[in-house]
Design an enzyme around this catalytic site. Structure first.
Site, mmCIF file in Angstrom:
data_model
loop_
_atom_site.group_PDB
_atom_site.id
_atom_site.type_symbol
_atom_site.label_atom_id
_atom_site.label_comp_id
_atom_site.label_asym_id
_atom_site.label_seq_id
_atom_site.Cartn_x
_atom_site.Cartn_y
_atom_site.Cartn_z
ATOM 1 N N HIS A 1 -8.442 -1.887 1.391
ATOM 2 C CA HIS A 1 -7.261 -2.612 0.936
ATOM 3 C C HIS A 1 -6.268 -2.714 2.087
ATOM 4 O O HIS A 1 -6.050 -1.757 2.827
ATOM 5 C CB HIS A 1 -6.602 -1.880 -0.233
ATOM 6 N N GLU B 1 0.867 -1.169 0.000
ATOM 7 C CA GLU B 1 0.000 0.000 0.000
ATOM 8 C C GLU B 1 0.909 1.226 0.000
ATOM 9 O O GLU B 1 2.015 1.190 0.554
ATOM 10 C CB GLU B 1 -0.923 0.017 1.220
#
Length: 239
Positions: A152, A9
């Site tokens: 996510h 990420e």
């Protein structure tokens, strides 16, 4: 074979604009079996996430403020991934960020530490042309539950991707490999290639009788011959 399923990420979509990695999640496969030897770390990027990225991962600057910087985790990451084949969904994105982080520290690219990359997005597009091939779409396609994926997360996404990868490639080694055959390779000596072992088990008399009884019932239902009977009955000899 050791494989690492990896996801990151980031604070944004372009490392050249100063965006950084904020989370790395890795799942280890050895001979296509999950080992539980995972690698997961949050990273302080020393900057804010862009609004679009923050909406995706939900990792705030405040949450990341006391996490280690990339320089503090890079040696552990290098040791963990060393020599492994790495599996990534949309590999250019993650590799671009990882290589950038390594370059900022004056280290050889991330790519030089591993033994090749499998991009599951490329593989999915080959298997399912013209269809959606996001991680969520592939989870739906292969019956993998992702109901717990509200935002996510690198480790969660790596775990889901590991299941997707195993499902997508299951046919490659789902059969037995007990028989080997020598095949010629152009310009090389004979190579030994494993083939699937096929075991033939004939039907018993009871099973054959039950089969005939079923066909007779089908013939009666259609008042003639069902397709199976018509295809398997030898033609009558010519007069």
């Amino acid at each position: 074979m050791r494989q690492i399923v990896l996801d990151t990420e980031t604070t944004g979509i372009n490392p050249k604009l100063g965006n950084r990695i904020i989370e790395i999640g890795c799942v280890e496969l050895v001979n296509r079996m999950l080992t539980g030897n995972n690698f997961h770390v949050y990273i302080n990027p020393e900057r804010d996430s862009e609004e679009g990225a923050l909406n995706v991962h939900g990792l705030t600057t405040e949450f990341l403020s006391d996490k280690p910087k990339f320089a503090q985790i890079v040696d552990d990451l290098r040791e963990y991934i060393q020599g492994a084949e790495v599996i990534i969904h949309n590999a250019p994105f993650d590799l671009g960020f990882l290589n950038h982080e390594f370059q900022l520290l004056g280290l050889p690219d991330f790519s030089t530490h591993i033994h090749g990359v499998i991009d599951t997005l490329v593989h999915a597009k080959e298997l399912h042309p013209g269809k959606r091939n996001s991680l969520d779409a592939l989870c739906d396609r292969y019956g993998i539950s992702n109901a717990h994926r509200k935002l996510h997360g690198a480790l969660l996404d790596s775990e889901l991707l590991a299941d997707v990868y195993l499902a997508m490639t299951r046919g490659q080694n789902s059969l037995g490999m007990d028989v080997e055959e020598e095949v010629a390779v152009a310009g090389e000596e004979l190579a030994v290639v494993p083939l699937a072992q096929v075991i033939f088990q004939p039907a018993s008399e009871e099973e054959l009788a039950a089969h005939q009884e079923t066909l007779a019932g089908l013939d009666k239902a259609v008042k003639g011959q069902c397709i199976w009977t018509a295809l398997t009955t030898p033609p009558a000899p010519a007069a």
